[in-house]
Design a protein around this motif. Structure first.
Motif, mmCIF file in Angstrom:
data_model
loop_
_atom_site.group_PDB
_atom_site.id
_atom_site.type_symbol
_atom_site.label_atom_id
_atom_site.label_comp_id
_atom_site.label_asym_id
_atom_site.label_seq_id
_atom_site.Cartn_x
_atom_site.Cartn_y
_atom_site.Cartn_z
ATOM 1 N N ARG A 36 -6.269 3.594 -7.382
ATOM 2 C CA ARG A 36 -7.252 4.306 -8.023
ATOM 3 C C ARG A 36 -7.355 5.759 -7.726
ATOM 4 N NH1 ARG A 36 -12.245 0.044 -7.399
ATOM 5 N NH2 ARG A 36 -11.349 -1.599 -8.795
ATOM 6 N N SER A 37 -6.842 6.036 -6.641
ATOM 7 C CA SER A 37 -7.215 7.292 -5.909
ATOM 8 C C SER A 37 -5.834 8.386 -5.940
ATOM 9 C CB SER A 37 -7.356 7.241 -4.485
ATOM 10 O OG SER A 37 -8.478 6.763 -4.254
ATOM 11 N N CYS A 81 1.435 3.933 -3.033
ATOM 12 C CA CYS A 81 1.139 5.299 -2.832
ATOM 13 C C CYS A 81 2.430 6.381 -3.266
ATOM 14 C CB CYS A 81 0.940 5.623 -1.352
ATOM 15 S SG CYS A 81 -0.755 5.171 -0.682
ATOM 16 N N GLU A 133 -8.450 -3.287 1.057
ATOM 17 C CA GLU A 133 -9.242 -1.912 0.473
ATOM 18 C C GLU A 133 -8.404 -0.996 0.333
ATOM 19 O OE1 GLU A 133 -12.286 0.438 -0.756
ATOM 20 O OE2 GLU A 133 -12.385 -1.746 -0.167
ATOM 21 N N TRP A 134 -7.501 -0.601 1.055
ATOM 22 C CA TRP A 134 -6.555 0.451 1.282
ATOM 23 C C TRP A 134 -5.862 0.222 -0.165
ATOM 24 C CZ3 TRP A 134 -4.553 0.615 6.645
ATOM 25 C CH2 TRP A 134 -5.310 1.285 7.604
ATOM 26 N N THR A 142 -6.588 -1.233 -3.002
ATOM 27 C CA THR A 142 -7.310 -1.062 -4.043
ATOM 28 C C THR A 142 -7.449 0.392 -4.404
ATOM 29 O OG1 THR A 142 -8.498 -3.086 -3.920
ATOM 30 C CG2 THR A 142 -9.590 -1.459 -5.232
ATOM 31 N N ARG A 143 -7.777 0.995 -3.121
ATOM 32 C CA ARG A 143 -8.029 2.454 -3.161
ATOM 33 C C ARG A 143 -6.765 3.142 -3.829
ATOM 34 N NH1 ARG A 143 -10.999 4.121 2.438
ATOM 35 N NH2 ARG A 143 -12.909 2.756 2.131
ATOM 36 N N ALA A 144 -5.533 2.791 -3.044
ATOM 37 C CA ALA A 144 -4.342 3.183 -3.696
ATOM 38 C C ALA A 144 -4.014 3.455 -5.215
ATOM 39 C CB ALA A 144 -3.112 2.755 -2.644
ATOM 40 N N VAL A 158 0.794 -1.186 -0.105
ATOM 41 C CA VAL A 158 -0.065 -0.112 -0.126
ATOM 42 C C VAL A 158 0.755 1.279 -0.041
ATOM 43 C CG1 VAL A 158 -1.760 1.386 1.436
ATOM 44 C CG2 VAL A 158 -2.038 -1.023 1.111
ATOM 45 N N GLU A 206 -8.614 10.280 0.187
ATOM 46 C CA GLU A 206 -9.273 9.408 -0.756
ATOM 47 C C GLU A 206 -9.107 7.899 -0.112
ATOM 48 O OE1 GLU A 206 -9.130 10.053 -4.688
ATOM 49 O OE2 GLU A 206 -9.716 12.162 -4.600
ATOM 50 N N ILE A 207 -7.708 7.675 0.349
ATOM 51 C CA ILE A 207 -7.373 6.147 0.361
ATOM 52 C C ILE A 207 -7.686 5.869 1.723
ATOM 53 C CG2 ILE A 207 -5.107 4.667 0.420
ATOM 54 C CD1 ILE A 207 -4.034 6.490 -1.599
ATOM 55 N N GLY A 212 -9.310 7.884 4.320
ATOM 56 C CA GLY A 212 -10.378 8.488 4.816
ATOM 57 C C GLY A 212 -10.088 9.516 5.647
#
Length: 95
Positions: free
Chosen positions: A86-87, A53, A79-80, A82-84, A49, A92-93, A95
């Motif tokens: 896309r964000s 980033c 979840e982090w 996946t968000r990393a 993650v 955004e990653i 919260g």
């Protein structure tokens, strides 16, 4: 003398006691091994993650970095991750 202090003398009892101890030891080793594997997987995902980033130029504060590295919940880490991917911001990653 309590039950736990009793020393068995018969071969049969000693054999069964040894079998029980061996089974308990094997279960304990298996549990410890599973916990170690889970922690290792969590650490690897946490590092991924943070690397993702960094590769995407997302700045992560020391506080968030510590939070990520301390996390052992694979669903949160996944979840982090996946968000990393896309964000564009830490907000955004994480919260």
């Amino acid at each position: 003398m309590g039950f736990h202090d009793y020393q068995f003398r018969s071969d049969l009892a000693l054999r069964h006691q040894a079998i029980g101890e061996a089974r308990g030891e094997a279960r304990g080793e298996a549990r410890g091994e599973a916990r170690g594997e889970a922690r290792g997987e969590a650490r690897g995902t946490a590092r991924a993650v943070l690397k993702l980033c960094a590769a995407r130029g997302v700045l992560v504060s020391d506080e968030v970095r510590e939070r990520v590295l301390a996390c052992e919940d694979m669903s949160v880490l996944d979840e982090w991750l996946t968000r990393a991917a896309r964000s564009a911001s830490a907000q955004e990653i994480f919260g």
